[in-house]
Design a protein around this motif. Structure first.
Motif, short mmCIF file in Angstrom:
data_model
loop_
_atom_site.label_atom_id
_atom_site.label_comp_id
_atom_site.label_asym_id
_atom_site.label_seq_id
_atom_site.Cartn_x
_atom_site.Cartn_y
_atom_site.Cartn_z
N GLY A 285 0.05 11.72 -9.94
CA GLY A 285 -1.16 12.11 -9.74
C GLY A 285 -2.29 11.43 -10.24
N LEU A 286 -2.13 10.19 -9.79
CA LEU A 286 -3.35 9.09 -10.11
C LEU A 286 -4.37 9.31 -9.50
N ASP A 287 -5.80 9.36 -10.07
CA ASP A 287 -7.09 9.21 -9.62
C ASP A 287 -7.43 8.15 -8.50
N LEU A 288 -6.75 6.96 -9.28
CA LEU A 288 -7.19 5.71 -8.54
C LEU A 288 -5.87 4.79 -8.86
N ILE A 289 -5.60 3.95 -8.00
CA ILE A 289 -4.50 2.89 -7.94
C ILE A 289 -4.86 1.77 -7.62
N VAL A 290 -4.65 0.62 -8.29
CA VAL A 290 -4.77 -0.72 -8.07
C VAL A 290 -3.90 -1.63 -7.54
N ALA A 291 -3.38 -2.02 -6.30
CA ALA A 291 -2.40 -2.48 -5.66
C ALA A 291 -2.48 -4.18 -5.78
N GLY B 251 -2.25 -14.36 -14.83
CA GLY B 251 -3.02 -15.52 -15.33
C GLY B 251 -3.73 -16.06 -14.88
N ASP B 252 -4.36 -15.74 -13.53
CA ASP B 252 -5.52 -16.56 -12.94
C ASP B 252 -6.89 -15.79 -13.39
N ASP B 253 -7.85 -16.43 -13.12
CA ASP B 253 -9.04 -15.54 -13.41
C ASP B 253 -9.73 -14.84 -12.15
N THR B 254 -9.02 -15.00 -11.02
CA THR B 254 -9.48 -14.22 -9.62
C THR B 254 -8.25 -13.66 -9.36
N ASN B 255 -8.37 -12.70 -8.34
CA ASN B 255 -7.35 -12.01 -7.73
C ASN B 255 -7.67 -11.24 -6.72
N GLU B 256 -6.69 -10.59 -5.77
CA GLU B 256 -6.95 -9.90 -4.77
C GLU B 256 -6.21 -8.82 -4.72
N VAL B 257 -6.94 -7.69 -4.52
CA VAL B 257 -6.14 -6.38 -4.86
C VAL B 257 -6.74 -5.35 -3.79
N TYR B 258 -6.16 -4.07 -3.72
CA TYR B 258 -6.49 -2.79 -3.04
C TYR B 258 -6.55 -1.94 -3.91
N ILE C 251 0.90 -1.17 -0.08
CA ILE C 251 0.01 -0.05 0.01
C ILE C 251 0.83 1.47 0.11
N SER C 252 1.96 1.21 0.64
CA SER C 252 2.90 2.50 0.93
C SER C 252 3.56 2.92 -0.46
N ARG C 253 4.01 1.48 -1.27
CA ARG C 253 4.75 1.80 -2.28
C ARG C 253 3.69 2.49 -3.63
N SER C 254 2.33 1.87 -3.37
CA SER C 254 1.25 2.18 -4.36
C SER C 254 1.08 3.64 -4.25
N GLN C 255 0.76 3.99 -3.01
CA GLN C 255 0.56 5.52 -2.67
C GLN C 255 1.50 6.63 -3.20
N LYS C 256 2.83 5.81 -3.15
CA LYS C 256 3.89 6.90 -3.33
C LYS C 256 3.87 6.97 -5.12
#
Length: 411
Positions: free
Chosen positions: A357-363, A372-379, A346-351
């Motif tokens: 100046g990203l409005d959204l970021i998916v970490a 490669g999977d059909d599922t994922n786990e993100v923030y 989360i820290s690296r993504s916020q940086k």
């Protein structure tokens, strides 16, 4: 006078898992006398799997091909084979009708011509006339021999109906036949037509999948990204009514979604910068763009027992170039890491979010799942709140959550 409709091909990329995308929607299926009527049972079931309440209305010709009992079984509702004193066409498709959408699947040249000419001599054509008069959305899914589809009168009738706001899905051409569109493509367009369309009128540009850097005419350097996330993002944006372009090295092949095929990081960046000149409301950079490239050998490098050294140099950074050129564009970025803690991810993504100046970021930490999977786990981290929201599930679910956030920003 050849009809130049987009040729749709069946695609494995649209995943019609059970969802509630059509929950609360009433869909009328008009069935006409094409041999493709045998496919309607599957179409009905796919619509029901997505939450719709489905009613079938038939022509006499279609009943020679598929028995109304099969449609009764498929939909769970009585089939309308004739109009009675209950004025079924008004009940469903009138000004205060209970239906949300009329889908004619399959549609013959004969039925298309009758609708264009205002002729009502079957239950299906009467439903269509009523729906047109009440401004109800109509989707027509043609199926016939290609020579019939190319008839100047059929071309003219299709163009006339399109000018009235009727949507056409398919056909795709094979073995001299203008074939019915795949079920998944029909369902996708029903979702687009029947939903509220919180991205209607918006233009969304998406990158997806891996790029590939050529070593020689045979070999490439690439990564494990499958491109599924980018394709699910494109499909979700289309469902919500957006004009969608995706830049990638996969093939989605869905009518209505513009695709730009690229190989290398340079090609992707150049294509994105060129395409953005056409005017977009949002840009989503979900591609796993190569961080390094190398000088290309025009001839195959010979194999042998000796070690081979490749000199890699950094590629350009897409987010740098986009943000520099378009300061007001709504941008979503993706951050992928491996083997780090949740807090560090989360820290690296916020940086990165602050840097560009990203409005959204998916970490995403691919130590959990992802590539490669059909599922994922993100923030998902919104620049307004700064708070990470955990999302786990199919990549379609993740794409939906991303656009829930973006739709608010684009209002």
């Amino acid at each position: 006078m050849k009809n130049t409709a987009h040729q749709i091909h069946p695609t494995k990329w649209i995943k019609n898992q059970k969802s509630e995308s059509l929950a609360g929607k009433t869909i009328v299926l008009g069935v006409t006398g094409s041999i493709a009527a045998v496919r309607v049972v599957d179409v009905a079931r796919d619509l029901i799997r997505n939450g719709a309440d489905v009613y079938a209305v038939t022509t006499e010709a279609s009943e020679w091909i598929i028995n109304p009992c099969a449609l009764n079984y498929a939909t769970g509702n009585n089939v309308i084979t004739e109009l009675t004193g209950d004025v079924e066409h008004v009940k469903f498709c009138g000004l205060n009708g209970c239906a949300d959408l009329l889908v004619i699947v399959p549609a013959t040249a004969n039925t298309i011509g009758k609708i264009a000419g205002g002729i009502d001599d079957t239950p299906v054509t009467t439903f269509a006339t009523t729906a047109l008069g009440s401004n109800m959305p109509i989707i027509i899914v043609p199926a016939m021999h290609e020579s019939m589809y190319n008839h100047p009168g059929v071309v003219e009738n299709i163009d006339k109906l399109k000018s009235w706001g009727v949507s056409f899905v398919g056909p795709y051409f094979e073995e001299g036949v203008a074939k019915i569109a795949p079920n998944d493509t029909v369902v996708l367009n029903v979702e687009r037509a029947a939903r509220d369309g919180d991205l209607t009128g918006k233009r969304v540009l998406i990158t997806g999948g891996a790029t590939a850097e050529s070593i020689d005419p045979i070999r490439i350097l690439t990564n494990r990204s499958s491109g599924k996330t980018g394709m699910e993002l494109a499909l979700e944006a289309y469902r919500r009514g957006a004009y969608v372009t995706i830049v990638h090295r996969n093939y989605l092949d869905v009518q209505g979604i513009n695709e730009i095929y690229v190989e290398s990081a340079d090609q992707m960046i150049d294509s994105v910068m060129d395409e953005l000149e056409n005017g977009y409301d949002a840009f989503i950079s979900s591609a796993a763009i190569s961080d390094y490239t190398l000088d290309y050998s025009s001839h195959k490098i010979k194999s042998g027992n000796d070690q081979l050294s490749l000199v890699l140099r950094p590629t350009r950074k897409l987010l740098n170039e986009v943000r520099k050129a378009y300061s007001e564009l709504v941008i979503t970025g993706f951050k992928v890491e491996t083997g780090i803690t949740e807090d560090e991810l989360i820290s690296r993504s916020q940086k990165l979010q602050q840097e560009h100046g990203l409005d959204l970021i998916v970490a995403n930490n691919v130590g959990y799942k992802g590539m490669g999977d059909d599922t994922n786990e993100v923030y998902i981290i919104d620049s307004d709140s700064g708070k990470p929201v955990h999302v786990s599930g199919s990549k379609r679910v993740i794409a939906s959550k991303v656009f829930d956030n973006l739709a608010e920003k684009l209002k």
